[in-house]
Structures are given as structure tokens and as C-alpha cells.
Enzyme design. Structure first.
Site, PDB file in Angstrom:
ATOM      1  N   CYS A 114      -4.355   2.459  -8.239  1.00 27.65           N
ATOM      2  CA  CYS A 114      -4.702   1.031  -8.326  1.00 27.65           C
ATOM      3  C   CYS A 114      -6.203   0.758  -8.381  1.00 27.65           C
ATOM      4  O   CYS A 114      -6.693   0.260  -9.391  1.00 27.65           O
ATOM      5  CB  CYS A 114      -4.075   0.276  -7.159  1.00 27.65           C
ATOM      6  SG  CYS A 114      -2.282   0.229  -7.271  1.00 27.65           S
ATOM      7  N   ARG A 123      -2.718  10.536  -8.342  1.00 28.02           N
ATOM      8  CA  ARG A 123      -3.420   9.848  -9.422  1.00 28.02           C
ATOM      9  C   ARG A 123      -4.856   9.489  -9.012  1.00 28.02           C
ATOM     10  O   ARG A 123      -5.072   8.863  -7.990  1.00 28.02           O
ATOM     11  CB  ARG A 123      -2.650   8.597  -9.858  1.00 28.02           C
ATOM     12  CG  ARG A 123      -1.367   8.945 -10.611  1.00 28.02           C
ATOM     13  CD  ARG A 123      -0.566   7.721 -11.005  1.00 28.02           C
ATOM     14  NE  ARG A 123       0.180   7.149  -9.906  1.00 28.02           N
ATOM     15  CZ  ARG A 123       1.068   6.161 -10.033  1.00 28.02           C
ATOM     16  NH1 ARG A 123       1.306   5.649 -11.227  1.00 28.02           N
ATOM     17  NH2 ARG A 123       1.723   5.690  -8.987  1.00 28.02           N
ATOM     18  N   LYS A 129       0.861  -1.189   0.000  1.00 30.68           N
ATOM     19  CA  LYS A 129       0.000   0.000   0.000  1.00 30.68           C
ATOM     20  C   LYS A 129       0.893   1.234   0.000  1.00 30.68           C
ATOM     21  O   LYS A 129       1.842   1.294   0.793  1.00 30.68           O
ATOM     22  CB  LYS A 129      -0.836   0.103   1.284  1.00 30.68           C
ATOM     23  CG  LYS A 129      -1.766  -1.020   1.559  1.00 30.68           C
ATOM     24  CD  LYS A 129      -2.535  -0.780   2.865  1.00 30.68           C
ATOM     25  CE  LYS A 129      -1.695  -0.873   4.126  1.00 30.68           C
ATOM     26  NZ  LYS A 129      -1.105  -2.160   4.449  1.00 30.68           N
TER      27      LYS A 129
HETATM   28  N1  LIG Z   1       1.459   2.011  -6.568  1.00 32.47           N
HETATM   29  C1  LIG Z   1       0.946   1.039  -5.842  1.00 32.47           C
HETATM   30  O1  LIG Z   1       0.534   1.221  -4.697  1.00 32.47           O
HETATM   31  C2  LIG Z   1       0.868  -0.355  -6.403  1.00 32.47           C
HETATM   32  C3  LIG Z   1       0.625  -1.430  -5.551  1.00 32.47           C
HETATM   33  C4  LIG Z   1       0.555  -2.717  -6.075  1.00 32.47           C
HETATM   34  C5  LIG Z   1       0.688  -2.898  -7.451  1.00 32.47           C
HETATM   35  N2  LIG Z   1       0.890  -1.822  -8.263  1.00 32.47           N
HETATM   36  C6  LIG Z   1       1.079  -2.070  -9.689  1.00 32.47           C
HETATM   37  O2  LIG Z   1       2.474  -2.015  -9.958  1.00 32.47           O
HETATM   38  C7  LIG Z   1       2.707  -1.446 -11.263  1.00 32.47           C
HETATM   39  C8  LIG Z   1       3.624  -0.252 -11.131  1.00 32.47           C
HETATM   40  O3  LIG Z   1       2.975   0.737 -10.362  1.00 32.47           O
HETATM   41  P1  LIG Z   1       3.745   2.028  -9.801  1.00 32.47           P
HETATM   42  O4  LIG Z   1       2.757   2.789  -9.011  1.00 32.47           O
HETATM   43  O5  LIG Z   1       5.017   1.609  -9.195  1.00 32.47           O
HETATM   44  O6  LIG Z   1       4.044   2.782 -11.187  1.00 32.47           O
HETATM   45  P2  LIG Z   1       4.901   4.104 -11.397  1.00 32.47           P
HETATM   46  O7  LIG Z   1       4.211   4.847 -12.462  1.00 32.47           O
HETATM   47  O8  LIG Z   1       5.164   4.776 -10.087  1.00 32.47           O
HETATM   48  O9  LIG Z   1       6.310   3.569 -11.935  1.00 32.47           O
HETATM   49  C9  LIG Z   1       6.495   2.961 -13.169  1.00 32.47           C
HETATM   50  C10 LIG Z   1       7.917   3.250 -13.632  1.00 32.47           C
HETATM   51  O10 LIG Z   1       8.187   2.462 -14.793  1.00 32.47           O
HETATM   52  C11 LIG Z   1       9.033   3.209 -15.653  1.00 32.47           C
HETATM   53  N3  LIG Z   1       9.021   2.627 -17.015  1.00 32.47           N
HETATM   54  C12 LIG Z   1       8.055   2.670 -17.945  1.00 32.47           C
HETATM   55  N4  LIG Z   1       8.456   1.989 -19.056  1.00 32.47           N
HETATM   56  C13 LIG Z   1       9.674   1.490 -18.804  1.00 32.47           C
HETATM   57  C14 LIG Z   1      10.598   0.691 -19.544  1.00 32.47           C
HETATM   58  N5  LIG Z   1      10.339   0.267 -20.770  1.00 32.47           N
HETATM   59  N6  LIG Z   1      11.767   0.384 -18.951  1.00 32.47           N
HETATM   60  C15 LIG Z   1      12.073   0.823 -17.721  1.00 32.47           C
HETATM   61  N7  LIG Z   1      11.244   1.565 -16.971  1.00 32.47           N
HETATM   62  C16 LIG Z   1      10.057   1.893 -17.498  1.00 32.47           C
HETATM   63  C17 LIG Z   1       8.472   4.616 -15.548  1.00 32.47           C
HETATM   64  O11 LIG Z   1       9.394   5.589 -15.987  1.00 32.47           O
HETATM   65  C18 LIG Z   1       8.153   4.697 -14.044  1.00 32.47           C
HETATM   66  O12 LIG Z   1       9.248   5.215 -13.312  1.00 32.47           O
HETATM   67  C19 LIG Z   1       1.321  -1.139 -11.824  1.00 32.47           C
HETATM   68  O13 LIG Z   1       0.893  -2.213 -12.584  1.00 32.47           O
HETATM   69  C20 LIG Z   1       0.465  -1.004 -10.582  1.00 32.47           C
HETATM   70  O14 LIG Z   1      -0.891  -1.295 -10.831  1.00 32.47           O
HETATM   71  C21 LIG Z   1       1.013  -0.561  -7.770  1.00 32.47           C
END
Ligand SMILES: NC(=O)c1ccc[n+]([C@@H]2O[C@H](COP(=O)([O-])OP(=O)(O)OC[C@H]3O[C@@H](n4cnc5c(N)ncnc54)[C@H](O)[C@@H]3O)[C@@H](O)[C@H]2O)c1
Length: 450
Positions: free
Chosen positions: A266, A336, A157
């Protein structure tokens, strides 16, 4: 063990820091050079309690490094985690373009056995899609390289991500072979010292588990918001109802707080993605559709209360609302799909001005809201009250829970609070002479307000 983490956002950076903390060698790869530059110079670009300490300690000890070069990141790694974003497409389906790009890039680089792990939240069938993409690239290169694709959804979370990762309730691993299951068990063993936390299952079940978990939590929230709205119409108080139902162990107290609707990166997108997956597979996701609908309504409910209050008291034009909280929840800078954005849009579209404050999301908010000249984001919780016609509480930051009400009363033009998080007791608000509108409770009217 050697690990490559692709995508250094909330999930990727937390996972990387926590794996490094357990003695693994971790390379973080991100396409955003600005992010990698900041991390390499010791700055963490996101707000997450405890993360900066963990990142700087492990970077200083050489277990955590940062790069924009995936080839370099993957060179010694056995585990390659894909942690890139999976936002919504305009039709609500999951945008897999970042996941596809990573899979293609891995296929272009792969030279020896690796376990490719989908940590992003992805629709059922994505592991197969990733495997096919990598295989296609290998074929184009005329190579035959062994690799496995595993689903390992993340349940952390925001706001408590480090603790959640270090002490998970469970670790879900979806795999079709025993060897990868064993290797992942070894990798996660330091996080499961108190008891066995590994739940090994089929890949599609693991992908589905993540959506089922998030949609169940979103359902609880929407259900409670619906109950709260009924309470307002029938003279009941949802806080008393919550205490009454939460005491039933089959229901429990968690996730039954009414409020301004769920937001963040999410729940909204995952609810929409499950609806989409169901429809694509000829299922009718009636309940999940209702969860989404109730939430969209809830996100503007507070703004509607504010509007209807001022409509009967000289109109909305020129009125100013001070807003406490912009992040989608406390302890994060993440804006977001925050309800604050819907509330602000709804108020300013009606001609009202907004002066907003958030303890950490302020700078994100300034850039997100830069095109709306009816909003200013300021850095002082109390200064924004000066000359404002009412206060709206939107995020449940601790520092809003016990504020200086006497000071607030002097600064606001009228003693009026619209509380989207039920932070204050109605009886106390009455005692302090505030008009007070909460979620799921009867309004309190100050003696001098009609
Ligand atoms: N944020 C949360 O609380 C959470 C919790 C559980 C699961 N998730 C899932 O995890 C995933 C990531 O979420 P997040 O919040 O960390 O996303 P985020 O947007 O914070 O981070 C994603 C990162 O990926 C990078 N990126 C994109 N394309 C890339 C590539 N080709 N190579 C290297 N880096 C690349 C972006 O620049 C960015 O820094 C999502 O699917 C989300 O649903 C998120």
C-alpha cells in the site's frame, strides 16, 4: 443481505469473512482458480491472524462460498464489492487494468439493480470511470439497468486485518445519493455498535481520503527516519527523541518509529500514485515526493552500514549475513516491496551471501528470491547464525525481541548485530559483548572489535 466480493486477496477475503460473520450471505469471486480451489477445500491461501477460523466457521455454516464465476456471484447480490489489486505502473501511476476488467465484466452481466462498490484504493475519478465502463457495456447489450457506483476505501492493516475490519475507526462512504448511503449504513451497522462510525461524503473526496491517509502515515515514517539519520550524525539517540516528541499529544507516539523504511502493498504504491495524480493535475507534490525519496534511501541504509563495516575489516567478498525477517512488517507473509528485498539485493550485489529466516514469509520468500543464488531461506531462526559474520534484523516479529543472546554469540563468527528495527537496548548489547548498530543511535562496539 447478499454480497458479492470480487477479488479474494487480503482485503476481499477479510471483508467477505467479516460480512459473513455478521450473518450476511457472501459469495467470493476470484479469477485465480487455484485460490478458489484452496478456499473451497477449507485452506486460506494468505496468512492473516484470525482469518482461517472466521473463514472456516462461516463456510461451514453456509454463509461464505467461493467461485470463479462472477455471474453466479452476482446473481442474488445487492452489493458487489470490487477488491482487486491496483499495483503501480512503471511510471508510478496506478494500474487500473484489474478494476477496468471487473467493471467491464459487471457491465456484461448486470440485469437488475446493484450497488457497485470500489473498495480497492483507486485514484480520484475512478468511480466515474467504472460507471462509464458499465454503462458502455449495457448500451452494447441494448439494456437500460439501474445501478450505483460507490467509493468505500478500506483502511485495514495487514497483520491485524480481521480486528480492523470488525472494529473499524471509521467507515468512509463516497456516494452521490441518499439511498445508497442508507443501504451502506445498514450493511455496516453491526461494525459500528459502539458509536457512529459512518462518514458519508462525495465520491471524489472518499477516493482522495484513502490516499491522504496513507500518505500522511508514510510522511510520519519518512520524517522520523530523517530525524534518526540526523541523530546518528549529531550524537543524539532517536529513541529518546521519540519519547520526547511522542509525549506531545499533538504529535503522539504512533507511526514515529524509525526503521528500514515502509514497504508492503500500500504505502509505496499509494505515495507514488498521489504524486502522479498531482502532477497530472498540474500540482507540485513536493512533500510527497520527498517522502518517497527518503523512503527509497532508507530501504538500503542498513545494507550500507553492513557494507561499510566489513569494507574496513577484510572486505565484503565471501562474508555471510544472517537475516531475521523478510516480510515487510510483522504478522504478515506479504513480501511486496519489503525492505528485506532491497537490503538483500544490495548485499548480494556486493558479493555478500545472505541466510534468511522469517516465521511465516519463508515460503513466499523462497519463490520471490529463487533467482538469487547468493541467498538461502531457511526454517530455523538460530541455525542461520552458524558461521555467519553478522546478524541483520529487518522485521519486527515478536519472537526476535528477546532471543538467546548467549547462543547467538556462540554461533556467529563475530558478535555483530545490525538492527533495522531498534529491538534491543544499546546498554544491554554492550553488557552482552555485542557490536550493535541500530537506527538513529550511536554504534556500540564490542571490546574485541575495532
Ligand atoms: N493489503 C492491504 O493491506 C490493503 C489495505 C487497504 C486497501 N488495500 C487496497 O485493496 C486492494 C486489494 O488489495 P489486496 O492486498 O487485497 O490485493 P491482493 O493482490 O491480495 O488480491 C487481489 C485479488 O484480486 C483477484 N483478481 C484480479 N482480477 C480479478 C478479476 N477480474 N475478477 C476476480 N478477481 C480478480 C486476484 O486474483 C487476487 O486474488 C488494492 O487496491 C489495495 O491497495 C489493500
Amino acid at each position: 443481505m447478499n454480497i458479492c466480493i470480487v477479488g479474494t486477496g487480503y482485503v476481499g477475503l477479510v471483508a467477505a469473512a467479516c460480512f459473513a460473520e455478521m450473518g450476511n450471505d457472501v459469495v467470493c469471486v476470484d479469477v485465480n482458480p487455484h485460490v478458489i480451489e484452496q478456499l473451497s477445500s477449507g485452506k486460506v491461501h494468505i496468512f492473516e491472524p484470525g482469518l482461517e477460523t472466521l473463514v472456516s466457521r462461516n463456510a461451514a455454516e453456509g454463509r461464505l462460498t467461493f467461485s470463479t464465476d462472477l455471474k453466479k456471484g452476482m446473481k442474488d447480490a445487492l452489493f458487489v464489492f470490487s477488491c482487486v489489486g491496483t499495483p503501480s505502473n512503471s511510471d508510478g501511476s496506478c494500474d487500473l487494468s484489474y478494476v477496468d476488467t471487473v467493471a467491464r465484466q459487471i457491465g456484461e452481466i448486470l440485469t437488475d439493480y446493484k450497488i457497485i462498490i470500489n473498495k480497492s484504493t483507486v485514484p480520484v475519478g475512478t468511480a466515474d470511470r467504472v460507471r462509464t465502463t458499465i454503462q458502455k457495456q449495457l448500451q452494447e447489450r441494448g439494456l437500460s439497468v439501474e445501478f450505483d457506483v460507490v467509493s468505500n476505501p478500506e483502511f485495514l492493516k495487514e497483520g491485524g486485518a480481521v480486528n480492523d475490519f470488525l472494529k473499524p475507526d471509521r467507515v468512509i462512504v463516497g456516494t452521490d445519493n441518499v439511498r445508497t448511503a442508507k443501504l451502506l449504513e445498514t450493511l455496516y451497522a453491526p461494525f459500528a455498535r459502539s458509536r457512529d462510525k459512518m462518514i458519508i461524503m462525495g465520491i471524489r473526496s472518499a477516493e482522495m481520503t484513502k490516499y491522504a491517509a496513507n500518505c500522511m502515515l508514510a510522511t510520519k515514517i519518512s520524517f522520523m527516519n530523517e530525524v534518526a539519520n540526523i541523530c546518528e550524525h549529531v550524537g543524539a539517540d532517536v529513541r529518546e527523541v521519540r519519547a520526547g516528541i511522542g509525549s506531545d499529544r499533538r504529535i503522539g507516539y504512533h507511526f514515529i518509529y524509525p526503521g528500514v523504511g515502509y514497504g508492503g502493498s500500500c504505502f509505496p504504491k499509494d505515495v507514488r500514485a498521489l504524486i502522479n495524480t498531482a502532477r497530472e493535475n498540474n500540482c507540485q507534490p513536493s512533500l510527497v515526493e520527498a517522502v518517497d525519496l527518503v523512503n527509497n534511501r532508507q530501504k538500503v541504509m542498513l545494507a550500507e552500514k553492513i557494507r561499510s563495516y566489513f569494507k574496513n575489516r577484510g572486505g565484503l567478498e565471501g562474508k555471510t549475513v544472517a537475516m531475521w525477517g523478510l516480510a515487510f512488517k510483522a504478522n504478515t507473509d506479504d513480501m511486496r516491496e519489503s525492505a528485506a528485498l532491497d537490503i538483500i539485493r544490495s548485499l548480494t550485489d556486493s558479493g555478500m551471501k545472505v541466510k534468511a529466516f522469517d516465521p511465516v514469509a519463508g515460503s513466499n520468500a523462497k519463490s520471490v528470491l529463487k533467482d538469487n543464488d547468493m541467498v538461502v531461506v531457511e526454517d530455523d531462526q538460530y541455525a542461520i547464525l552458524e558461521g555467519s559474520d553478522a546478524l541483520a534484523v529487518v522485521t519486527d516479529w515478536n519472537q526476535f525481541r528477546n532471543p538467546d543472546f548467549n547462543r547467538m554469540k556462540k554461533m556467529l563468527t563475530g558478535p555483530i548485530i545490525f538492527d533495522g528495527r531498534n529491538l534491543f537496548a544499546r546498554s544491554f548489547m554492550k553488557e552482552m559483548g555485542f557490536s550493535y548498530f541500530s537506527v538513529g543511535g550511536q554504534p556500540v562496539m564490542a571490546d574485541n572489535c575495532s
